[in-house]
Design a protein around this motif. Structure first.
Motif, PDB file in Angstrom:
ATOM      1  N   ALA A  79      10.218   3.117  -2.674  1.00 52.15           N
ATOM      2  CA  ALA A  79       9.483   4.385  -2.538  1.00 52.15           C
ATOM      3  C   ALA A  79       8.918   4.828  -3.882  1.00 52.15           C
ATOM      4  O   ALA A  79       7.785   5.310  -3.974  1.00 52.15           O
ATOM      5  CB  ALA A  79      10.399   5.464  -1.968  1.00 52.15           C
ATOM      6  N   ILE A  80       9.715   4.662  -4.939  1.00 51.09           N
ATOM      7  CA  ILE A  80       9.256   5.024  -6.294  1.00 51.09           C
ATOM      8  C   ILE A  80       8.068   4.153  -6.692  1.00 51.09           C
ATOM      9  O   ILE A  80       7.055   4.644  -7.205  1.00 51.09           O
ATOM     10  CB  ILE A  80      10.407   4.861  -7.307  1.00 51.09           C
ATOM     11  N   ASN A  81       8.195   2.838  -6.447  1.00 47.45           N
ATOM     12  CA  ASN A  81       7.099   1.922  -6.790  1.00 47.45           C
ATOM     13  C   ASN A  81       5.838   2.237  -5.994  1.00 47.45           C
ATOM     14  O   ASN A  81       4.720   2.160  -6.518  1.00 47.45           O
ATOM     15  CB  ASN A  81       7.533   0.475  -6.525  1.00 47.45           C
ATOM     16  N   TYR A  82       6.037   2.605  -4.724  1.00 49.77           N
ATOM     17  CA  TYR A  82       4.907   2.935  -3.861  1.00 49.77           C
ATOM     18  C   TYR A  82       4.175   4.180  -4.382  1.00 49.77           C
ATOM     19  O   TYR A  82       2.945   4.176  -4.519  1.00 49.77           O
ATOM     20  CB  TYR A  82       5.411   3.172  -2.440  1.00 49.77           C
ATOM     21  N   LYS A  83       4.935   5.222  -4.690  1.00 50.32           N
ATOM     22  CA  LYS A  83       4.332   6.459  -5.197  1.00 50.32           C
ATOM     23  C   LYS A  83       3.659   6.241  -6.543  1.00 50.32           C
ATOM     24  O   LYS A  83       2.580   6.786  -6.814  1.00 50.32           O
ATOM     25  CB  LYS A  83       5.405   7.546  -5.303  1.00 50.32           C
ATOM     26  N   SER A  84       4.287   5.424  -7.381  1.00 51.92           N
ATOM     27  CA  SER A  84       3.702   5.123  -8.682  1.00 51.92           C
ATOM     28  C   SER A  84       2.361   4.415  -8.525  1.00 51.92           C
ATOM     29  O   SER A  84       1.391   4.725  -9.220  1.00 51.92           O
ATOM     30  CB  SER A  84       4.669   4.248  -9.486  1.00 51.92           C
ATOM     31  N   SER A  85       2.314   3.472  -7.579  1.00 54.03           N
ATOM     32  CA  SER A  85       1.079   2.729  -7.345  1.00 54.03           C
ATOM     33  C   SER A  85      -0.038   3.637  -6.844  1.00 54.03           C
ATOM     34  O   SER A  85      -1.200   3.498  -7.244  1.00 54.03           O
ATOM     35  CB  SER A  85       1.329   1.612  -6.322  1.00 54.03           C
ATOM     36  N   LEU A  86       0.322   4.580  -5.971  1.00 60.12           N
ATOM     37  CA  LEU A  86      -0.672   5.521  -5.454  1.00 60.12           C
ATOM     38  C   LEU A  86      -1.271   6.363  -6.572  1.00 60.12           C
ATOM     39  O   LEU A  86      -2.478   6.582  -6.630  1.00 60.12           O
ATOM     40  CB  LEU A  86      -0.046   6.422  -4.393  1.00 60.12           C
ATOM     41  N   PHE A  87      -0.405   6.848  -7.464  1.00 59.15           N
ATOM     42  CA  PHE A  87      -0.886   7.667  -8.578  1.00 59.15           C
ATOM     43  C   PHE A  87      -1.728   6.856  -9.555  1.00 59.15           C
ATOM     44  O   PHE A  87      -2.603   7.386 -10.222  1.00 59.15           O
ATOM     45  CB  PHE A  87       0.300   8.306  -9.312  1.00 59.15           C
ATOM     46  N   GLU A  88      -1.469   5.555  -9.613  1.00 58.58           N
ATOM     47  CA  GLU A  88      -2.244   4.683 -10.493  1.00 58.58           C
ATOM     48  C   GLU A  88      -3.526   4.206  -9.820  1.00 58.58           C
ATOM     49  O   GLU A  88      -4.329   3.487 -10.419  1.00 58.58           O
ATOM     50  CB  GLU A  88      -1.407   3.462 -10.893  1.00 58.58           C
ATOM     51  N   GLY A  89      -3.713   4.610  -8.573  1.00 60.27           N
ATOM     52  CA  GLY A  89      -4.903   4.225  -7.839  1.00 60.27           C
ATOM     53  C   GLY A  89      -4.830   2.844  -7.222  1.00 60.27           C
ATOM     54  O   GLY A  89      -5.845   2.282  -6.793  1.00 60.27           O
ATOM     55  N   LYS A  90      -3.633   2.263  -7.138  1.00 60.72           N
ATOM     56  CA  LYS A  90      -3.460   0.945  -6.544  1.00 60.72           C
ATOM     57  C   LYS A  90      -3.211   1.075  -5.047  1.00 60.72           C
ATOM     58  O   LYS A  90      -2.713   2.090  -4.581  1.00 60.72           O
ATOM     59  CB  LYS A  90      -2.273   0.209  -7.196  1.00 60.72           C
ATOM     60  N   LEU A  91      -3.541   0.019  -4.328  1.00 59.97           N
ATOM     61  CA  LEU A  91      -3.297  -0.019  -2.890  1.00 59.97           C
ATOM     62  C   LEU A  91      -1.839  -0.378  -2.640  1.00 59.97           C
ATOM     63  O   LEU A  91      -1.316  -1.327  -3.215  1.00 59.97           O
ATOM     64  CB  LEU A  91      -4.209  -1.063  -2.246  1.00 59.97           C
ATOM     65  N   ALA A  92      -1.163   0.405  -1.802  1.00 60.82           N
ATOM     66  CA  ALA A  92       0.251   0.151  -1.518  1.00 60.82           C
ATOM     67  C   ALA A  92       0.547   0.492  -0.067  1.00 60.82           C
ATOM     68  O   ALA A  92      -0.026   1.416   0.502  1.00 60.82           O
ATOM     69  CB  ALA A  92       1.138   0.972  -2.448  1.00 60.82           C
ATOM     70  N   GLY A  93       1.454  -0.283   0.539  1.00 62.48           N
ATOM     71  CA  GLY A  93       1.832  -0.026   1.925  1.00 62.48           C
ATOM     72  C   GLY A  93       2.116  -1.323   2.661  1.00 62.48           C
ATOM     73  O   GLY A  93       2.362  -2.365   2.047  1.00 62.48           O
ATOM     74  N   LYS A  94       2.060  -1.251   3.990  1.00 62.28           N
ATOM     75  CA  LYS A  94       2.392  -2.406   4.820  1.00 62.28           C
ATOM     76  C   LYS A  94       1.207  -2.823   5.682  1.00 62.28           C
ATOM     77  O   LYS A  94       0.405  -2.000   6.103  1.00 62.28           O
ATOM     78  CB  LYS A  94       3.592  -2.083   5.709  1.00 62.28           C
ATOM     79  N   LEU A  95       1.149  -4.120   5.935  1.00 64.61           N
ATOM     80  CA  LEU A  95       0.144  -4.690   6.820  1.00 64.61           C
ATOM     81  C   LEU A  95       0.890  -5.533   7.854  1.00 64.61           C
ATOM     82  O   LEU A  95       1.660  -6.418   7.497  1.00 64.61           O
ATOM     83  CB  LEU A  95      -0.821  -5.569   6.024  1.00 64.61           C
ATOM     84  N   THR A  96       0.688  -5.232   9.136  1.00 63.63           N
ATOM     85  CA  THR A  96       1.395  -5.970  10.182  1.00 63.63           C
ATOM     86  C   THR A  96       0.399  -6.734  11.047  1.00 63.63           C
ATOM     87  O   THR A  96      -0.608  -6.181  11.482  1.00 63.63           O
ATOM     88  CB  THR A  96       2.225  -5.033  11.081  1.00 63.63           C
ATOM     89  N   LEU A  97       0.701  -8.009  11.273  1.00 67.65           N
ATOM     90  CA  LEU A  97      -0.167  -8.862  12.067  1.00 67.65           C
ATOM     91  C   LEU A  97       0.631  -9.566  13.149  1.00 67.65           C
ATOM     92  O   LEU A  97       1.793  -9.896  12.951  1.00 67.65           O
ATOM     93  CB  LEU A  97      -0.845  -9.921  11.191  1.00 67.65           C
ATOM     94  N   SER A  98      -0.025  -9.799  14.271  1.00 65.42           N
ATOM     95  CA  SER A  98       0.546 -10.617  15.339  1.00 65.42           C
ATOM     96  C   SER A  98      -0.477 -11.691  15.651  1.00 65.42           C
ATOM     97  O   SER A  98      -1.634 -11.383  15.948  1.00 65.42           O
ATOM     98  CB  SER A  98       0.832  -9.768  16.586  1.00 65.42           C
ATOM     99  N   ILE A  99      -0.082 -12.958  15.546  1.00 63.63           N
ATOM    100  CA  ILE A  99      -1.040 -14.041  15.702  1.00 63.63           C
ATOM    101  C   ILE A  99      -0.508 -15.095  16.668  1.00 63.63           C
ATOM    102  O   ILE A  99       0.701 -15.285  16.785  1.00 63.63           O
ATOM    103  CB  ILE A  99      -1.394 -14.699  14.354  1.00 63.63           C
ATOM    104  N   VAL A 100      -1.422 -15.776  17.356  1.00 62.69           N
ATOM    105  CA  VAL A 100      -1.013 -16.869  18.227  1.00 62.69           C
ATOM    106  C   VAL A 100      -0.558 -18.037  17.365  1.00 62.69           C
ATOM    107  O   VAL A 100      -0.960 -18.170  16.206  1.00 62.69           O
ATOM    108  CB  VAL A 100      -2.163 -17.302  19.169  1.00 62.69           C
ATOM    109  N   SER A 101       0.276 -18.902  17.918  1.00 60.03           N
ATOM    110  CA  SER A 101       0.975 -19.898  17.107  1.00 60.03           C
ATOM    111  C   SER A 101       0.046 -20.841  16.344  1.00 60.03           C
ATOM    112  O   SER A 101       0.325 -21.205  15.205  1.00 60.03           O
ATOM    113  CB  SER A 101       1.945 -20.701  17.974  1.00 60.03           C
TER     114      SER A 101
END
Length: 310
Positions: A79-101
């Motif tokens: 959470a600290i790293n995430y907030k720090s990245s946001l304040f630094e203008g970096k992209l932070a968060g999660k990306l979820t994908l579901s793909i066929v085999s």
């Protein structure tokens, strides 16, 4: 006490998988390195965190409490790293994908550059069959899906990616009829299908029905890799995407049956729900794909798209 975040992460993983060997594999560390850090972590406590009975590792009650605390600490650090990245203008968060085999042979190449550019983005990718992928998308369990057949019942947005070529294949010892391969003598073979719900199976069934090819004997397997190995072993023949069998073709373990109407061609698509409230990470991934997909396809998949030998 003077334990490190690295030690907390290692012990948390060991507590999850109950094995130093499995923990080292999942953390991409050597087993000796994990063992040393575990010992150093244990030395800071008077009570045992674990015990080994026979060859099996058990976490003690005290160890379970420490593992829970480690989980909370590491979550706070994230959470600290995430907030720090946001304040630094970096992209932070999660990306979820579901793909066929079969898309597992392609999606990593589309993800690679994006992940390298955005170190604070975590990716979760579920590899399953078509029906499960569409269900995950419909239930808003993922940001994006990668499929070769776009679902008609859902309102979606999409980005067309690359060709998905499928051919009939057999093992290297397949006995070719003297008169050559045709629709009639194909039925002497065992047909190996993917499970119900697979887009590859659907394409294969449509081809067989369209050309009135009779199926005397068949086998059903639940993954593309299982089908490939079964065909290599000489159990039967199947229609498979070239992208998943290229090396087996090059090595001579598989051979293409040149039959009229093949290869079948569809396109891989990245899709998402029109109604989805996209996160900043998801929006950034869409832009990245639009701007870079052609270059990635040309660099990584030209041999599949432009090959005429199939």
């Amino acid at each position: 006490m003077n334990y490190t975040l690295h030690q907390l992460e290692i012990f948390k993983k060991i507590a999850e998988v109950k094995s130093v060997t499995k923990a080292s594999e999942q953390l991409f560390l050597t087993q000796p390195a994990v063992s040393i850090q575990l010992k150093n972590f244990q030395d800071q406590f008077k009570l045992p965190l674990f015990e080994v009975v026979g060859r099996k590792l058990y976490i003690t009650e005290f160890g379970e409490e420490i593992a829970k605390a480690a989980t909370k600490i590491l979550e706070e650090v994230d959470a600290i790293n995430y907030k720090s990245s946001l304040f630094e203008g970096k992209l932070a968060g999660k990306l979820t994908l579901s793909i066929v085999s079969t898309a597992k042979y392609a999606m990593p190449y589309f993800l690679s550059g994006f992940i390298k550019e955005n170190e604070m983005v975590d990716v979760t990718m579920d590899v399953t069959n078509k029906m499960s992928v569409i269900r995950a998308l419909e239930n808003n369990e993922c940001d994006f899906a990668m499929v070769s057949t776009i679902p008609k019942k859902l309102k979606i947005e999409s980005i067309e990616l690359m060709k998905n070529k499928m051919v009939f294949v057999a093992g290297k010892n397949y006995n070719f009829p003297k008169e050559g391969i045709n629709y009639k003598n194909l039925n002497k073979s065992i047909f190996i299908f993917r499970e119900q719900g697979s887009a590859t199976r659907l394409a294969m069934e449509k081809y067989l029905i369209k050309n009135k090819i009779e199926i005397a004997r068949k086998m059903e397997l639940t993954s593309n890799e299982a089908v490939k190995q079964a065909v290599i072993a000489g159990l039967g023949i199947s229609i498979m995407p070239i992208i998943g069998i290229n090396y087996a073709l090059q090595n001579g373990d598989l051979q293409v049956l040149k039959i009229k109407g093949l290869p079948l061609e569809t396109y891989w698509n990245l899709i998402w729900l029109k109604s989805k409230n996209l996160s900043n990470v998801a929006k950034a991934f869409i832009e990245y794909m639009k701007n870079n997909k052609d270059e990635i396809i040309e660099k990584e998949f030209r041999k599949f798209n432009n090959s005429s030998k199939y």
